[in-house]
Scaffold this motif. Structure first.
Motif, PDB file in Angstrom:
ATOM      1  N   LEU A 120       5.459   2.839 -14.094  1.00 27.24           N
ATOM      2  CA  LEU A 120       4.457   2.093 -14.860  1.00 27.24           C
ATOM      3  C   LEU A 120       4.880   1.891 -16.309  1.00 27.24           C
ATOM      4  N   GLU A 121       5.532   2.883 -16.854  1.00 27.12           N
ATOM      5  CA  GLU A 121       6.076   2.788 -18.220  1.00 27.12           C
ATOM      6  C   GLU A 121       7.350   3.624 -18.308  1.00 27.12           C
ATOM      7  N   ASP A 122       8.284   3.156 -19.108  1.00 34.69           N
ATOM      8  CA  ASP A 122       9.473   3.965 -19.414  1.00 34.69           C
ATOM      9  C   ASP A 122       9.984   3.500 -20.774  1.00 34.69           C
ATOM     10  N   ASN A 123       9.582   4.226 -21.826  1.00 38.33           N
ATOM     11  CA  ASN A 123       9.937   3.833 -23.177  1.00 38.33           C
ATOM     12  C   ASN A 123      10.308   5.081 -23.984  1.00 38.33           C
ATOM     13  N   ASP A 124      10.447   4.930 -25.281  1.00 38.45           N
ATOM     14  CA  ASP A 124      10.880   6.071 -26.087  1.00 38.45           C
ATOM     15  C   ASP A 124       9.784   7.114 -26.266  1.00 38.45           C
ATOM     16  N   ARG A 125       8.564   6.814 -25.803  1.00 34.33           N
ATOM     17  CA  ARG A 125       7.451   7.751 -25.961  1.00 34.33           C
ATOM     18  C   ARG A 125       7.122   8.500 -24.680  1.00 34.33           C
ATOM     19  N   ARG A 126       7.217   7.791 -23.524  1.00 36.26           N
ATOM     20  CA  ARG A 126       6.855   8.439 -22.265  1.00 36.26           C
ATOM     21  C   ARG A 126       7.431   7.672 -21.077  1.00 36.26           C
ATOM     22  N   ARG A 127       7.496   8.408 -19.955  1.00 32.68           N
ATOM     23  CA  ARG A 127       7.810   7.799 -18.657  1.00 32.68           C
ATOM     24  C   ARG A 127       6.636   8.108 -17.733  1.00 32.68           C
ATOM     25  N   VAL A 128       6.077   7.055 -17.144  1.00 30.39           N
ATOM     26  CA  VAL A 128       4.909   7.211 -16.273  1.00 30.39           C
ATOM     27  C   VAL A 128       5.254   6.649 -14.890  1.00 30.39           C
ATOM     28  N   GLU A 129       5.169   7.513 -13.900  1.00 32.13           N
ATOM     29  CA  GLU A 129       5.459   7.114 -12.512  1.00 32.13           C
ATOM     30  C   GLU A 129       4.197   7.194 -11.667  1.00 32.13           C
ATOM     31  N   GLN A 130       4.054   6.221 -10.779  1.00 30.05           N
ATOM     32  CA  GLN A 130       2.985   6.265  -9.780  1.00 30.05           C
ATOM     33  C   GLN A 130       3.604   6.550  -8.422  1.00 30.05           C
ATOM     34  N   ARG A 131       3.247   7.672  -7.874  1.00 29.17           N
ATOM     35  CA  ARG A 131       3.727   8.040  -6.548  1.00 29.17           C
ATOM     36  C   ARG A 131       2.557   8.041  -5.577  1.00 29.17           C
ATOM     37  N   ARG A 132       2.877   8.162  -4.306  1.00 26.48           N
ATOM     38  CA  ARG A 132       1.819   8.255  -3.291  1.00 26.48           C
ATOM     39  C   ARG A 132       2.112   9.447  -2.385  1.00 26.48           C
ATOM     40  N   ARG A 133       1.114  10.292  -2.253  1.00 23.82           N
ATOM     41  CA  ARG A 133       1.252  11.501  -1.461  1.00 23.82           C
ATOM     42  C   ARG A 133       0.375  11.397  -0.219  1.00 23.82           C
ATOM     43  N   PRO A 134       0.771  12.020   0.880  1.00 22.07           N
ATOM     44  CA  PRO A 134      -0.088  12.039   2.069  1.00 22.07           C
ATOM     45  C   PRO A 134      -1.351  12.848   1.804  1.00 22.07           C
ATOM     46  N   LEU A 135      -2.359  12.605   2.616  1.00 18.75           N
ATOM     47  CA  LEU A 135      -3.663  13.243   2.418  1.00 18.75           C
ATOM     48  C   LEU A 135      -3.774  14.583   3.119  1.00 18.75           C
ATOM     49  N   GLY A 136      -3.171  14.680   4.314  1.00 20.13           N
ATOM     50  CA  GLY A 136      -3.305  15.886   5.125  1.00 20.13           C
ATOM     51  C   GLY A 136      -3.584  15.522   6.574  1.00 20.13           C
ATOM     52  N   VAL A 137      -4.642  16.100   7.137  1.00 25.93           N
ATOM     53  CA  VAL A 137      -5.007  15.830   8.531  1.00 25.93           C
ATOM     54  C   VAL A 137      -5.900  14.591   8.582  1.00 25.93           C
ATOM     55  N   VAL A 138      -5.524  13.633   9.423  1.00 23.31           N
ATOM     56  CA  VAL A 138      -6.300  12.407   9.627  1.00 23.31           C
ATOM     57  C   VAL A 138      -6.935  12.455  11.008  1.00 23.31           C
ATOM     58  N   GLY A 139      -8.229  12.237  11.072  1.00 27.82           N
ATOM     59  CA  GLY A 139      -8.927  12.087  12.345  1.00 27.82           C
ATOM     60  C   GLY A 139      -9.047  10.614  12.682  1.00 27.82           C
ATOM     61  N   ALA A 140      -8.557  10.205  13.851  1.00 28.94           N
ATOM     62  CA  ALA A 140      -8.611   8.807  14.288  1.00 28.94           C
ATOM     63  C   ALA A 140      -9.551   8.703  15.481  1.00 28.94           C
ATOM     64  N   ILE A 141     -10.604   7.932  15.332  1.00 31.48           N
ATOM     65  CA  ILE A 141     -11.605   7.759  16.391  1.00 31.48           C
ATOM     66  C   ILE A 141     -11.438   6.354  16.956  1.00 31.48           C
ATOM     67  N   ILE A 142     -11.117   6.291  18.253  1.00 27.54           N
ATOM     68  CA  ILE A 142     -10.660   5.059  18.913  1.00 27.54           C
ATOM     69  C   ILE A 142     -11.762   4.521  19.829  1.00 27.54           C
ATOM     70  N   PRO A 143     -12.042   3.214  19.814  1.00 27.48           N
ATOM     71  CA  PRO A 143     -13.074   2.638  20.676  1.00 27.48           C
ATOM     72  C   PRO A 143     -12.541   2.297  22.062  1.00 27.48           C
ATOM     73  N   TRP A 144     -13.458   1.813  22.919  1.00 27.04           N
ATOM     74  CA  TRP A 144     -13.095   1.580  24.314  1.00 27.04           C
ATOM     75  C   TRP A 144     -12.601   0.162  24.603  1.00 27.04           C
TER      76      TRP A 144
END
Length: 467
Positions: A120-144
Motif C-alpha cells: 500500500l505504501e513504501d516510502n522513506d517513512r514507512r512500508r505498509v503491506e496488505q496480506r490475507r490470512r485464512p480464517l480457520g475452520v469453515v462450515g459449508a452447508i450445501i442444498p439439495w
C-alpha cells in the motif's frame, strides 16, 4: 450398515445412526447412509481445527496442486457421479452429467487464484503491506438442488486460502457429497476436509460452534436468517447465497418464437429448482398472447419422466416436502390465473409435476410474489417498461434478472436499474467461476466465485513498518 461413510479426521467412518435416501422418481429407497451425531460433528470440527495450522502453513502452490487432484479424481468417475446424482436428486442424466463437468471446471478455474501481498505504501517513512490470512475452520452447508456443484462453489476457494472445512450436505441428497468425501480422504491431509450428514438437526450446532470461524451457506432465505442469527454468537464470517424471485422483462419488440426457448430453459432447468431460475415473466401487451402460446407449446412438448430414461427433459421435484409446497402454488395458479399448459400432478410414483405456464395473473398472487422453486411460471402482462421494472424491483429478493429486447440501448438501461446481483440481456442462467456472484437485498450476503469470492475466506492483515 451403509455402503457410504462420513469423513472425519481423515477416516471414513459410520454414522451414529443411519437414514434412508429416497429416489424422487420412484419414491423408493435408493440407499441407506450414515447420519452423524452432534458428538461426531464436534469431532469433525476438532479435526478441522487440529489440521488448520499445518494446512495454512503449506505454500499456496501445494494446496492448489491437491485441489486440482480432486478435479482429476472426479473426472475419472464422472459417469458414476452423474448417475448417482440423477438417482438421488432427480434431474435428467444430461443435466447431471453437465453438473459434474461444471464441478470439475469450477474447481480447476477457482484453484488458479493467488493471494499476493499488496504494498500500500513504501516510502522513506514507512512500508505498509496488505496480506490475507485464512480464517480457520469453515462450515459449508450445501442444498439439495446442486449437491455436487455447490461444493465446488465453496471448497476450492476455502482450501486455497488455507482454511479447513466441515461440509454438511442436505439430508435428501447426501450420497454424491459422501462419494466426494471418499475421494478427498485419499487426497487431502487428515482433517483438512470433513463431511458429515444430518436430518436438518446439526445446522444450528455448526452455525454456533465456537471453533468454526465462517459459515458458507446456500439455501432458502428463511433458513439463511436462522444461520445469520446463530452465527452472531461468535461474530462468525458469513457468506449467504439465498433465494431469488428472478424477473424476466420481455419488451414488445422481440419475436416470441425466438425468445421463448431461452425463457423456457431459464425457468425450467432442474424442474425450476434453481435459485437463479426465471420465476416470473413480465411480457409486453404487444407480444403477450404470442409469448404465452409459445411457452405453452414448449411446456406441452416437454418430456417429463425418470431422469435416467433417454430423452427426458424434466425430472421430478427433489423431495416430498418441496412437492407438496409446489402443489400449493398450483392451487394458487388455478385461483388467480389461467393455466395455459401443464398444471398436472401426474398419477404415478415419484414427485412429478408437468411444466406449467400461467397467464392472466398479476402481482399480489402468491405465485408471483413468492419463490415457487418448481416447474410453474407466471407470465404477467404490462403496458409500460417502467412499470414492469418497478414491479420487478418491488420484491424483497434480488438474486438475478433479465431483459429481453432487440433494442440493446434500452435493454442495457433497464438492466442497469434492476435491483439484482446479476442481470442478463437476452439470456438467463449464464454464469461462471470468473464472474463474482452475490445477491442483493434478502437474496444473500457476500460474494462467491472469482477473486472476490476468494477474499471472502480471508482476513485482511496489515503490516505497517516504520523506516
Amino acid at each position: 450398515m451403509s455402503d457410504y461413510k462420513l469423513l472425519i479426521g481423515g477416516r471414513l467412518v459410520d454414522g451414529a445412526k443411519t437414514m434412508e435416501v429416497i429416489n424422487p422418481a420412484t419414491e423408493e429407497v435408493l440407499a441407506t447412509c450414515p447420519r452423524a451425531s452432534e458428538a461426531q460433528l464436534d469431532e469433525a470440527v476438532a479435526a478441522a481445527k487440529k489440521a488448520f495450522p499445518a494446512w495454512a502453513a503449506k505454500p499456496i502452490e501445494e494446496r492448489r496442486a491437491l485441489i486440482l487432484k480432486l478435479a482429476d479424481a472426479i473426472e475419472a468417475q464422472a459417469e458414476d457421479f452423474a448417475r448417482l446424482l440423477t438417482q438421488e436428486q432427480g434431474k435428467p442424466l444430461a443435466e447431471a452429467t453437465a453438473e459434474i463437468a461444471y464441478t470439475q471446471a469450477f474447481i480447476r478455474q477457482l484453484a488458479t487464484h493467488d493471494l499476493p501481498v499488496k504494498v500500500l505504501e513504501d516510502n522513506d517513512r514507512r512500508r505498509v503491506e496488505q496480506r490475507r490470512r485464512p480464517l480457520g475452520v469453515v462450515g459449508a452447508i450445501i442444498p439439495w438442488n446442486f449437491p455436487v456443484l455447490i461444493v465446488a462453489f465453496k471448497l476450492p476457494l476455502a482450501l486455497l486460502a488455507g482454511n479447513t472445512m466441515v461440509v454438511k450436505p442436505a439430508p435428501t441428497t447426501p450420497l454424491t457429497t459422501l462419494k466426494l468425501g471418499e475421494l478427498m480422504a485419499e487426497i487431502f491431509p487428515a482433517g483438512v476436509v470433513n463431511v458429515v450428514t444430518d436430518q436438518n438437526d446439526l445446522g444450528g450446532r455448526l452455525s454456533t460452534h465456537p471453533d468454526v470461524a465462517k459459515i458458507s451457506f446456500t439455501g432458502s432465505t428463511e433458513t439463511g436468517r436462522k444461520v445469520m442469527a446463530s452465527a452472531a454468537s461468535s461474530i462468525k464470517r458469513l457468506t449467504l447465497e439465498l433465494g431469488g424471485n428472478d424477473a424476466a422483462i420481455v419488451l414488445g419488440d422481440v419475436d416470441p418464437a425466438k425468445v421463448a426457448p431461452g425463457i423456457f430453459g431459464g425457468a425450467f432447468l432442474n424442474a425450476g429448482q434453481v435459485c437463479l431460475a426465471i420465476k416470473r415473466v413480465y411480457a409486453h401487451a404487444d407480444i403477450y398472447d404470442a409469448l404465452c402460446a409459445e411457452l405453452g407449446r414448449l411446456a406441452e412438448e416437454a418430456i417429463v419422466d425418470d431422469g435416467l430414461k433417454q430423452g427426458v427433459q424434466i425430472g421430478p421435484l427433489q423431495n416430498a416436502a418441496q412437492y407438496e409446497k409446489v402443489k400449493g402454488f398450483l392451487a394458487d395458479a388455478r385461483a388467480n390465473g389461467t393455466i395455459v399448459a401443464g398444471g398436472v400432478v401426474e398419477d404415478r410414483p415419484g414427485y412429478f409435476i408437468r411444466p406449467t405456464i400461467v397467464r392472466d395473473i398479476s402481482d399480489g398472487a402468491k405465485l408471483v410474489d413468492e419463490e415457487q422453486f418448481g416447474p410453474i411460471l407466471p407470465v404477467i402482462r404490462y403496458e409500460d417498461a417502467e412499470d414492469a421494472l418497478a414491479r420487478a424491483n418491488a420484491s424483497d429478493m434480488g438474486l438475478g434478472g433479465s431483459v429481453w429486447s432487440t433494442d440493446r440501448e434500452t435493454a442495457r438501461d433497464l438492466a442497469g436499474r434492476m435491483e439484482s446481483g446479476t442481470v442478463w440481456i437476452n439470456k438467463h442462467l449464464d454464469f461462471g467461476p470468473n464472474m463474482p456472484f452475490g445477491g442483493a437485498k434478502q437474496s444473500g450476503l457476500g460474494v462467491e466465485f472469482a477473486e472476490e469470492g476468494l477474499h471472502e475466506f480471508t482476513q485482511i492483515h496489515v503490516i505497517n513498518e516504520a523506516k
